[in-house]
Motif scaffolding. Structure first.
Motif, mmCIF file in Angstrom:
data_model
loop_
_atom_site.group_PDB
_atom_site.id
_atom_site.type_symbol
_atom_site.label_atom_id
_atom_site.label_comp_id
_atom_site.label_asym_id
_atom_site.label_seq_id
_atom_site.Cartn_x
_atom_site.Cartn_y
_atom_site.Cartn_z
ATOM 1 N N CYS A 498 16.934 -14.330 -0.529
ATOM 2 C CA CYS A 498 18.332 -14.515 -0.154
ATOM 3 C C CYS A 498 18.425 -14.369 1.365
ATOM 4 C CB CYS A 498 19.197 -13.462 -0.843
ATOM 5 S SG CYS A 498 20.919 -13.452 -0.314
ATOM 6 N N PHE A 499 19.103 -15.299 2.023
ATOM 7 C CA PHE A 499 19.179 -15.266 3.491
ATOM 8 C C PHE A 499 19.922 -14.039 4.007
ATOM 9 C CE2 PHE A 499 18.625 -20.140 4.070
ATOM 10 C CZ PHE A 499 17.253 -19.977 3.936
ATOM 11 N N PHE A 500 20.682 -13.362 3.179
ATOM 12 C CA PHE A 500 21.311 -12.117 3.615
ATOM 13 C C PHE A 500 20.249 -11.086 3.987
ATOM 14 C CE2 PHE A 500 25.407 -12.758 0.909
ATOM 15 C CZ PHE A 500 25.803 -13.746 1.782
ATOM 16 N N ALA A 501 19.042 -11.240 3.426
ATOM 17 C CA ALA A 501 17.969 -10.279 3.666
ATOM 18 C C ALA A 501 16.993 -10.749 4.739
ATOM 19 C CB ALA A 501 17.212 -10.016 2.364
ATOM 20 N N ARG A 502 17.392 -11.731 5.528
ATOM 21 C CA ARG A 502 16.455 -12.254 6.532
ATOM 22 C C ARG A 502 16.087 -11.207 7.573
ATOM 23 N NH1 ARG A 502 21.488 -14.297 7.230
ATOM 24 N NH2 ARG A 502 22.495 -14.111 9.268
ATOM 25 N N GLY A 503 16.968 -10.225 7.801
ATOM 26 C CA GLY A 503 16.641 -9.161 8.739
ATOM 27 C C GLY A 503 15.682 -8.136 8.176
ATOM 28 N N ILE A 504 15.500 -8.163 6.865
ATOM 29 C CA ILE A 504 14.567 -7.246 6.196
ATOM 30 C C ILE A 504 13.199 -7.902 6.047
ATOM 31 C CG2 ILE A 504 14.098 -6.023 4.031
ATOM 32 C CD1 ILE A 504 17.171 -5.821 3.701
ATOM 33 N N TYR A 505 13.199 -9.143 5.601
ATOM 34 C CA TYR A 505 11.938 -9.860 5.380
ATOM 35 C C TYR A 505 11.485 -10.524 6.681
ATOM 36 C CZ TYR A 505 11.859 -9.162 0.335
ATOM 37 O OH TYR A 505 11.763 -8.618 -0.928
ATOM 38 N N LYS A 506 11.042 -9.684 7.598
ATOM 39 C CA LYS A 506 10.476 -10.179 8.849
ATOM 40 C C LYS A 506 9.005 -10.544 8.608
ATOM 41 C CE LYS A 506 13.767 -7.618 11.664
ATOM 42 N NZ LYS A 506 13.992 -6.570 12.665
ATOM 43 N N PRO A 507 8.373 -11.257 9.560
ATOM 44 C CA PRO A 507 7.025 -11.768 9.306
ATOM 45 C C PRO A 507 6.019 -10.735 8.812
ATOM 46 C CG PRO A 507 7.915 -12.801 11.261
ATOM 47 C CD PRO A 507 8.926 -11.771 10.832
ATOM 48 N N ASP A 508 6.018 -9.520 9.373
ATOM 49 C CA ASP A 508 5.018 -8.543 8.941
ATOM 50 C C ASP A 508 5.224 -8.138 7.483
ATOM 51 O OD1 ASP A 508 7.426 -7.351 9.659
ATOM 52 O OD2 ASP A 508 6.495 -5.465 10.277
ATOM 53 N N ILE A 509 6.476 -7.966 7.069
ATOM 54 C CA ILE A 509 6.771 -7.612 5.678
ATOM 55 C C ILE A 509 6.437 -8.771 4.749
ATOM 56 C CG2 ILE A 509 8.670 -7.165 4.056
ATOM 57 C CD1 ILE A 509 7.804 -4.690 5.472
ATOM 58 N N VAL A 510 6.756 -9.994 5.176
ATOM 59 C CA VAL A 510 6.442 -11.174 4.370
ATOM 60 C C VAL A 510 4.943 -11.266 4.119
ATOM 61 C CG1 VAL A 510 6.384 -13.703 4.398
ATOM 62 C CG2 VAL A 510 8.471 -12.500 5.021
ATOM 63 N N LEU A 511 4.138 -11.062 5.157
ATOM 64 C CA LEU A 511 2.682 -11.136 5.011
ATOM 65 C C LEU A 511 2.166 -10.057 4.065
ATOM 66 C CD1 LEU A 511 1.681 -11.882 8.715
ATOM 67 C CD2 LEU A 511 1.589 -13.467 6.783
ATOM 68 N N GLU A 512 2.715 -8.839 4.162
ATOM 69 C CA GLU A 512 2.302 -7.759 3.267
ATOM 70 C C GLU A 512 2.669 -8.075 1.818
ATOM 71 O OE1 GLU A 512 3.561 -3.855 4.420
ATOM 72 O OE2 GLU A 512 3.147 -4.209 6.529
ATOM 73 N N ALA A 513 3.879 -8.578 1.607
ATOM 74 C CA ALA A 513 4.318 -8.894 0.246
ATOM 75 C C ALA A 513 3.480 -10.022 -0.345
ATOM 76 C CB ALA A 513 5.790 -9.266 0.263
ATOM 77 N N LEU A 514 3.139 -11.018 0.461
ATOM 78 C CA LEU A 514 2.311 -12.118 -0.027
ATOM 79 C C LEU A 514 0.903 -11.636 -0.387
ATOM 80 C CD1 LEU A 514 3.328 -15.094 2.299
ATOM 81 C CD2 LEU A 514 3.593 -14.970 -0.179
ATOM 82 N N ARG A 515 0.358 -10.700 0.393
ATOM 83 C CA ARG A 515 -0.974 -10.165 0.063
ATOM 84 C C ARG A 515 -0.960 -9.461 -1.286
ATOM 85 N NH1 ARG A 515 -0.832 -8.423 5.679
ATOM 86 N NH2 ARG A 515 -1.936 -9.992 6.931
ATOM 87 N N VAL A 516 0.108 -8.731 -1.558
ATOM 88 C CA VAL A 516 0.244 -8.076 -2.865
ATOM 89 C C VAL A 516 0.238 -9.116 -3.981
ATOM 90 C CG1 VAL A 516 1.829 -6.779 -4.333
ATOM 91 C CG2 VAL A 516 1.422 -6.029 -1.990
ATOM 92 N N ALA A 517 0.879 -10.277 -3.711
ATOM 93 C CA ALA A 517 0.950 -11.333 -4.724
ATOM 94 C C ALA A 517 -0.336 -12.152 -4.809
ATOM 95 C CB ALA A 517 2.120 -12.258 -4.411
ATOM 96 N N GLY A 518 -1.245 -11.979 -3.813
ATOM 97 C CA GLY A 518 -2.536 -12.648 -3.886
ATOM 98 C C GLY A 518 -2.776 -13.722 -2.848
ATOM 99 N N LEU A 519 -1.842 -13.921 -1.918
ATOM 100 C CA LEU A 519 -2.011 -14.940 -0.889
ATOM 101 C C LEU A 519 -2.148 -14.260 0.468
ATOM 102 C CD1 LEU A 519 -2.060 -18.040 -0.531
ATOM 103 C CD2 LEU A 519 0.373 -17.934 0.002
ATOM 104 N N ASP A 520 -3.337 -14.383 1.071
ATOM 105 C CA ASP A 520 -3.640 -13.708 2.336
ATOM 106 C C ASP A 520 -3.518 -14.710 3.478
ATOM 107 O OD1 ASP A 520 -4.406 -11.901 4.205
ATOM 108 O OD2 ASP A 520 -6.383 -11.483 3.371
ATOM 109 N N LEU A 521 -2.493 -14.543 4.313
ATOM 110 C CA LEU A 521 -2.239 -15.460 5.417
ATOM 111 C C LEU A 521 -2.132 -14.711 6.728
ATOM 112 C CD1 LEU A 521 0.609 -17.647 3.805
ATOM 113 C CD2 LEU A 521 -1.793 -18.303 4.051
ATOM 114 N N THR A 522 -2.296 -15.440 7.816
ATOM 115 C CA THR A 522 -2.046 -14.883 9.139
ATOM 116 C C THR A 522 -0.651 -15.308 9.596
ATOM 117 O OG1 THR A 522 -2.899 -16.808 10.323
ATOM 118 C CG2 THR A 522 -4.490 -15.100 9.688
ATOM 119 N N THR A 523 -0.178 -14.704 10.657
ATOM 120 C CA THR A 523 1.124 -15.085 11.204
ATOM 121 C C THR A 523 1.137 -16.547 11.624
ATOM 122 O OG1 THR A 523 1.505 -12.827 11.995
ATOM 123 C CG2 THR A 523 2.824 -14.568 12.987
#
Length: 588
Positions: A498-523
């Protein structure tokens, strides 16, 4: 590779043949994450260039992301289609239970093709897919009633979503919406009309799949960080307390609240339709989308006497947000809350996009004032600002379309203004009626060059408030800022956040959450994916006839002072020229 192999499953449904198939598409999800990224690619695959938006060839794509049903506020489903309203890219996002229902049913995406020869609804319960007759609920006055009937006859309560259309969609009004869970919508760009053209009354989805997490400790750590940030955020508290309706008074004070078809940008009666007024006098309850701790959905409890029955009251529960308050309030010069709520309820009953309806009624009111239309066109109705009784009478006419005027209004402001005049105050961008922000050039340029022509594409209104009020920037700098923001939002809408949470899901958090889900990416990889999705959307637009040269820029935006003063037309047009060149370079 994602830990959950169900995420990469795509369910293909053929309404013409009443058949379905399931395919594994890991390459799509690993390359484009999910949501908007995957849906864009599937739309490219399934939608031919010469496709009429109301033909059986127009597909409906729905997709969720790897964070859906795993992390807070990853609560949206993305729908992609060719828009019958603009004739181009259609993309709409919806919350409620839609995302967890599709994910727990065991799919990352859904593709609906073809068209039924009679009204049906499709029920998806895990790997059980049913095509059911909907003849008895087709044509019902209220889409709420149709939803209740389906609810009583389908399993899966709790993790189930019921998406359905009203008579607006059945009659293929080009800005008809799809309603889910009563108070959420695929609102903009006419998905409801695409449903209607396929004789698809509703879509029911439920499931009980579990989502594997390999490292529970990492998952818990990231989850807790996101959750705590969300519940302690002042911005999220604002959304919980007053909802987006909190924006009414600040925008009005700044001079950015479109009023009376943008003849002015301040409304003298703004306090009467403010979030504070609704919360004090009408708030009945708050709701939240699934897996969201915020609860930004605000529902008004509206009591009115039954006719000729003293002391007997009917209570209607009606959702309100900033955009409906702008569209049916200030934009129409209306401050009568009961009148607003009745109009809002009627629009919900027939299933239309409230933003488009408000701007359409505003254009019609001004056109009537100026003598471009008369009672001959309006079937005897005299339009004037804030006259909710008359506006209520227009809604069924948009559905039934008894004459050429209402047939034109049922296709939107562009269609009506092209036939009856008033193009200079026809407030559309790329064919889509304007959102509720007259903050300066950033907002309007954002609507114009955004891939969906939506304020949520790139938040140009935010640039107006945070940048332009403090310093001058060049047309090129403004365009670069808008495109950069929109490219990042492709990542958020692929997760799907949800775009209301764009201030929460910043790039570092997005990368961490994706790693938990199994996708390892760089910025850098993440940013490149955002750019690729953005470019793919513009390639689709151009393939289907989009042309910068044909963009309509309403003259009214250069006439009414904004919070940044009068929008400079020369600056604006320089920015459009630069945007055309920049986007052309990006998609080469």
């Amino acid at each position: 590779m994602f830990h959950d192999q169900n995420l990469t499953k795509v369910l293909y449904i053929d309404l013409s043949k009443k058949r379905f198939k399931i395919e594994q598409r890991p390459e799509l999800f690993e390359r484009y994450i999910g949501g908007t990224g995957v849906a864009t690619q599937l739309l490219q695959e399934e939608c031919p260039p010469d496709c009429d938006p109301l033909s059986s060839k127009n597909p409906i794509i729905m997709s969720v992301g790897p964070l859906s049903a795993l992390f807070p506020i990853a609560s949206k489903t993305v729908a992609m289609f060719k828009s019958p309203h603009t004739g181009n890219l259609g993309e709409s996002h919806c919350g409620g239970r839609s995302a967890i229902a599709l994910r727990l049913a065991g799919y990352g995406a859904l593709v609906i093709k073809g068209a039924s020869d009679s009204p049906i609804y499709v029920a998806i319960h895990g790997n059980q897919i049913h095509f059911k007759d909907a003849s008895t609920i087709w044509g019902m006055r209220s889409n709420f009633t149709a939803g209740r009937i389906i609810r009583d006859h389908e399993p899966g309560a709790g993790c189930r979503t019921i998406m359905r259309i009203g008579r607006g969609g059945e009659n293929c009004v080009s800005y008809a919406c799809v309603t889910t869970e009563t108070y959420r919508h695929f609102g903009r760009l006419g998905l409801g009309a695409v449903f209607g053209s396929k004789k698809l009354k509703a879509l029911v989805i439920s499931g009980r799949q579990s989502i594997p997490v390999q490292n529970r400790k990492s998952y818990r750590t990231v989850y807790d960080e996101i959750y705590k940030t969300a519940v302690n955020s002042p911005v999220m508290k604002k959304y919980h307390d007053l909802g987006t309706a909190e924006n009414v008074l600040p925008l009005n004070a700044m001079g950015g609240l479109p009023t009376k078809n943008l003849q002015q940008a301040r409304f003298e009666k703004a306090a009467e339709i403010s979030g504070e007024r609704f919360a004090q006098d009408y708030l009945g309850r708050r709701l939240a989308c699934a897996h969201c701790p915020v609860g930004c959905i605000h529902i008004a409890a509206f009591r009115e006497l039954y006719e000729n029955e003293p002391y007997f009251y009917k209570t209607s529960m009606i959702c309100y947000d900033y955009e409906p308050i702008y569209a049916l309030g200030s934009m129409l010069g209306g401050a009568d809350v009961p009148g607003f709520l009745k109009l809002m309820d009627e629009i919900e009953i027939v299933g239309l996009d409230v933003m488009s309806v408000g701007v359409i009624l505003a254009w019609a009111t001004e056109a009537f004032e100026q003598g471009l239309i008369s009672v001959k066109e309006t079937a005897g109705l005299k339009l004037c600002w804030g006259d909710y009784e008359t506006y209520l009478k227009i809604i069924p006419l948009l559905i039934d379309q008894p004459n050429e005027f209402y047939q034109a209004l049922a296709r939107g402001v562009d269609a009506a203004a092209s036939k009856y005049g008033g193009r200079n105050f026809a407030l559309t961008f790329g064919g889509n009626e304007m959102p509720g922000y007259h903050t300066g050039p950033g907002a309007h340029l954002g609507f114009l060059i955004g891939t969906r022509h939506s304020h949520l594409d790139n938040a140009g209104y935010s640039i107006d408030q945070k940048v332009l009020t403090k310093k001058d920037i060049s047309p090129a700098e403004l365009v670069d800022s808008l495109i950069s923001e929109e490219q990042w939002r492709q990542i958020l809408s692929s997760l799907v956040i949800c775009f209301f949470a764009r201030g929460i899901y910043k790039p570092d958090i997005v990368l961490e959450a994706l790693r938990v889900a199994g996708l390892d990416l760089t910025t850098d990889q993440l940013n490149q994916i955002g750019q690729d999705i953005y470019s793919a959307k513009y390639k689709f637009k151009i393939r289907h006839g989009f042309d910068f040269e044909n963009l309509h820029i309403p003259q009214r935006i250069f006439e009414t002072p904004s919070l940044n003063g009068i929008v400079d037309e020369s600056f604006f047009r320089q920015a459009v020229v630069y945007a055309q060149k920049k986007i052309g370079t990006l998609i080469e």
